[in-house]
Design an enzyme around this catalytic site. Structure first.
Site, PDB file in Angstrom:
ATOM      1  N   ASP A  69      21.046   6.422 -72.597  1.00  0.00           N
ATOM      2  CA  ASP A  69      20.299   7.690 -72.545  1.00  0.00           C
ATOM      3  C   ASP A  69      19.605   7.887 -71.210  1.00  0.00           C
ATOM      4  O   ASP A  69      19.381   6.947 -70.451  1.00  0.00           O
ATOM      5  CB  ASP A  69      19.243   7.714 -73.658  1.00  0.00           C
ATOM      6  CG  ASP A  69      18.262   6.548 -73.520  1.00  0.00           C
ATOM      7  OD1 ASP A  69      18.721   5.432 -73.194  1.00  0.00           O
ATOM      8  OD2 ASP A  69      17.062   6.757 -73.707  1.00  0.00           O
ATOM      9  N   GLU A  70      19.282   9.131 -70.939  1.00  0.00           N
ATOM     10  CA  GLU A  70      18.389   9.519 -69.844  1.00  0.00           C
ATOM     11  C   GLU A  70      18.706   8.846 -68.500  1.00  0.00           C
ATOM     12  O   GLU A  70      17.838   8.225 -67.886  1.00  0.00           O
ATOM     13  CB  GLU A  70      16.935   9.177 -70.212  1.00  0.00           C
ATOM     14  CG  GLU A  70      16.441   9.902 -71.444  1.00  0.00           C
ATOM     15  CD  GLU A  70      14.971   9.608 -71.732  1.00  0.00           C
ATOM     16  OE1 GLU A  70      14.239  10.557 -71.987  1.00  0.00           O
ATOM     17  OE2 GLU A  70      14.575   8.427 -71.692  1.00  0.00           O
TER      18      GLU A  70
END
Lengths: 547, 547
Positions: free
Chosen positions: A343-344
């Site tokens: 993620d991210e």
């Protein structure tokens, strides 16, 4: 010591009900402090019949025993351990252990034992709980004895918890239970809690206490977000420098192999899977401290700035490292799944680095850094696949079109366009777990448990087959603002709302009834030593003994 | 064992500073994990000079002793008790008590003792702290010994806290302190914390732990909101039925006279006043359970509804009761002030009652029920005045124009039109304490301590004389959502922000510096056994040992 599978059902004023309606049944005049003393099971079983006929438990003579037909005998230490634990939960706080016997002697009918009958040829005593584990059970409480019947030990654990929650104290303090028939199973197979031991180190004691609380709420997955940017507390046998350099402190703030083993076994004994997360290529600042060249050097103009970005996806050494690292992880953690994060990912550092730019050109990625991210993830997934593990990934990996193994679980966490995401993920045939509505680190004033409770995970457009792919959800307590001082009361009983949503039937949605049961359930957790915070103005008969 | 008042000041690289600038001084290259090991005093003293010259404390040989000129000797048990407490704070967690001596033996200059010199003819050893108590002190740390000079024991307590906060561990774990000169006093005299033991019962253990934490933050008033609508845990000798009927439980959820005495003495030993609040005429539902005819019967149409409203202001028996009750309170609580509440009176019940209506007509109040409220409060204040106590009241009593004694303290809590209220209250010459910006029960995600920190209490239009009437403020943690399970981490270190605002100079407003010092201060509280929650992603060298 009767172990006959046949038994007499003697019930007065019995009603058949399902879901929330049960707990309101015949309890109106039994309400104490806004709740029902015996209608306090949490999460609510799928099918319950509770009679008004009550029995006293036979005090210290009361026993939890293996049914003579059970396939799990005294060598099943998981069960023997659980018998002791639940005996202590039921009787541990009795002010006078003689009470129950005395009351029984006065003529009330008594309950002498709980028989536990594992029916499957393989009870799975020594196994690990899995996504497909059978957690169903049937519980029948009647005069003389109660019977808990389950195919596997996992169902027996859930049934023992339910049995212990059915026991209450009468006005004389005697342990009492009503005649009851329960047939129960979880609505969703994956019911998890995420704890983050990187932003703040969580002492083992805190993790174990929360595993206890998870078992009290029938959660079955501990998603251990063990490392992240701020610190790397996982002690790796293969790469000890990772925690030596990357932990907050190399001795006091690490999880040794023995610690990890203890957490896994403690969880197993409670039917809880431990799914570790080693999130890459972002969220890896702490990895870089002990592993040279793992992270991408960021550039300021034409020279390195001295800071580092995500994992460097263009070096062979990166993949050599990942191969060795995940080989270790696959042996340390017995679960079938490992969470790979994904993620991210911040592209700025990659963008600044001339070597990365060159590689992008060579690969024909143009300026699309999500293609570089996918390139990395693809190689990582292939590496992890060779360890015979399945993997869970955060939704971005799916969103970016990375090719995934068919058994991949996509973890949905972004609140925006949630239903669309669930539709898309399941339309492509992937299993999914839901966390978006259950970020419990986002605190607010008042009874926010109701917000978590109201969520309906299948509330998106899709076929029946798609709905079946939602295998559960997780309550996430990210670590920015919690550590040993405040984690436990912040998590409980707020996570209990998620627990009932994931276990009980879809139509169990009555907030007033939930409030009544949950108020009692939280006092039960307090009595068992978990500092679960109050829902609202109220009291517990026995308040928390700590500070 | 030197006790000479004259001493040598040996300082290298000394700077003179005031307020926040001090803690940045000479610490840049000493920063550890974003903070300064020796610049971690909280709240920041009014005047500080900290040198870079450091001394090792002489380990187990280190002593806190009375200066030979001190007016308080070994018979001053308040001080002797404090010496032991602060010795334990400083050395209690030393991993090896020999460390300090060893390092000293290696040649570093050592600090052998802290001398405490009370200068006033009456040190007030056996007295109670008062609104006018002198809390000033001077602290001088130098080679061989340190000197803490204070007119009264109250200042000595504050100085001991400061001294203990100046001590840090060097890289070998040796207790170390830098040469320091401090002259300190509080900006505001009234620095309080409100805890609510009615919405949830707070076990004595929790109250004592929070008094400890208050002392660590130089708070000096425990505003004990002891009873309210939900429960009446105060055991009254005169009216035992009040808690017998009105407490959550008459034995396990009450404060006996011995409990109250213990709280008051524990607080006194830390220089903390205990101001009890007995809020009337609203917020009194629990009073009605044990005291017949005290509350107003509400009507539904022409007949009583069975519910009750505020205290019945039209019966003589009400005032007889209040006279006796507050006579008891005035003897049980030694503080010069009692808080009489007076907030949030709901007029609906009064309005429904025909006897009240008749009384309103007789008195010529028309339909203005605030006049009835004032009628009641006026009589109550007159009653309390006869007990020789001053009183604090919530702002509504002032707003409604009740005639107040000149020494009345008006407690401002409503956020709306705050500055106007402060202007009005002080314009009429009343002292005031501020709580509106500091309702710590209203939690939110993130670092809300900054919001509390940024408040400037004197930011309203008024003369210098008016500003002087703002005698302080209180952090309020109302009890709807807190009990023994979560109160302490929710209060600390958020209340610490209020503590510094009320103690330190007006220009101490640098958030970055506050963050650095407060991070260390919160770990210090954790090390002392207070589960103070983290400000943000970070760690403490010694994490909290509970769960």
């Amino acid at each position: 010591m009767l172990a006959s599978p046949g038994f007499f059902v003697l019930m007065v004023a019995v009603a058949i009900c399902r879901g929330l309606r049960c707990s309101n049944m015949n309890t109106e005049d039994e309400l104490v402090d806004g709740g029902s003393e015996y209608g306090s099971v949490w999460p609510l079983p799928q099918n319950v019949r509770i009679s008004t006929v009550s029995f006293k438990l036979a005090g210290s003579a009361f026993q939890v025993v293996d049914s003579k037909d059970s396939t799990a005998g005294s060598s099943c230490s998981l069960l023997q351990n659980a018998y002791r634990r639940y005996y202590e939960y039921v009787f541990g706080n009795a002010r006078n252990p003689a009470d129950a016997r005395r009351v029984t002697a006065l003529g009330a009918p008594g309950l002498a034992e709980l028989q536990v009958w594992i029916t499957s040829p393989d009870p799975e005593c020594d196994g690990y709980p899995r996504a497909a584990s059978d957690e169903s059970y049937e519980l029948s409480v009647n005069q003389t004895y109660a019977l808990l019947k389950a195919p596997k030990v996992w169902g027996a654990l859930r049934g023992l918890e339910t049995f212990s929650q059915l026991v209450y104290e009468d006005e004389h303090g005697a342990k009492t239970i009503n005649a009851t028939e329960i047939s129960d199973f979880p609505r969703f197979a994956h019911r998890g809690v995420l704890l983050d031991s990187s932003r703040h180190f969580l002492p083992i004691k805190v993790i174990l206490a929360n595993l206890e609380a998870m078992a009290m709420n029938k959660f079955n997955v501990f998603h251990w977000h063990i490392v992240d940017d701020p610190s790397f507390p996982y002690f790796s046998r293969t790469f000890p420098q990772l925690s030596q350099q990357g932990a907050y402190h190399p001795y006091t703030h690490v999880y040794t192999p023995a610690d990890v083993k203890m957490v896994i076994e403690f969880a197993r004994l409670r039917g809880i899977r431990v799914v570790p997360e080693f999130d890459t290529p972002g969220h890896t600042q702490s990895w870089g401290k002990g592993q040279k060249d793992l992270l991408t050097p960021c550039y300021s103009g034409s020279s390195p700035s001295g800071t580092f970005g995500p994992v460097n996806p263009i070096l062979n050494t990166t993949y050599d490292f990942m191969s060795q690292f995940f080989k270790e992880i696959s042996t340390v953690f017995p679960d079938e799944y490992v969470h790979l994060g994904g993620d991210e990912v911040d592209f700025n550092c990659w963008r600044s680095n001339p070597d990365i730019q060159k590689f992008m050109d060579q690969q024909g990625f143009g300026g699309d850094y999500s293609m570089l991210e996918s390139f990395y993830i693809q190689k990582l997934l292939d590496i992890v696949a060779t360890t015979q593990k399945g993997y869970v990934i955060w939704q971005e990996v799916f969103d970016n079109g990375v090719k995934l193994k068919p058994d991949t679980v996509v973890h949905v966490w972004i609140g925006n366009k949630l239903e669309e995401e669930l539709h898309n993920v399941t339309a492509e045939g992937y299993a999914t777990i839901l966390s978006s509505p259950w970020y419990l680190d986002y605190i607010s004033y008042g009874q926010d448990w109701q917000k978590y409770y109201k969520v309906e995970p299948l509330n998106f457009k899709g076929t029946e087959a798609q709905k079946k792919l939602v295998i559960g959800g997780e309550a996430c307590l990210w670590g920015e603002y919690v550590d040993a001082t405040n984690l436990t009361p912040r998590l409980w009983p707020r996570a209990s709302a998620v627990a009932e949503r994931l276990w009980s039937a879809k139509d169990v949605t009555d907030l007033d009834d939930a409030y009544r049961r949950l108020s009692i359930h939280r006092c039960r957790m307090v009595e068992r030593g978990i500092p679960a915070e109050p829902l609202f103005t109220s009291y517990c008969p026995r308040e928390y003994r700590g500070i």
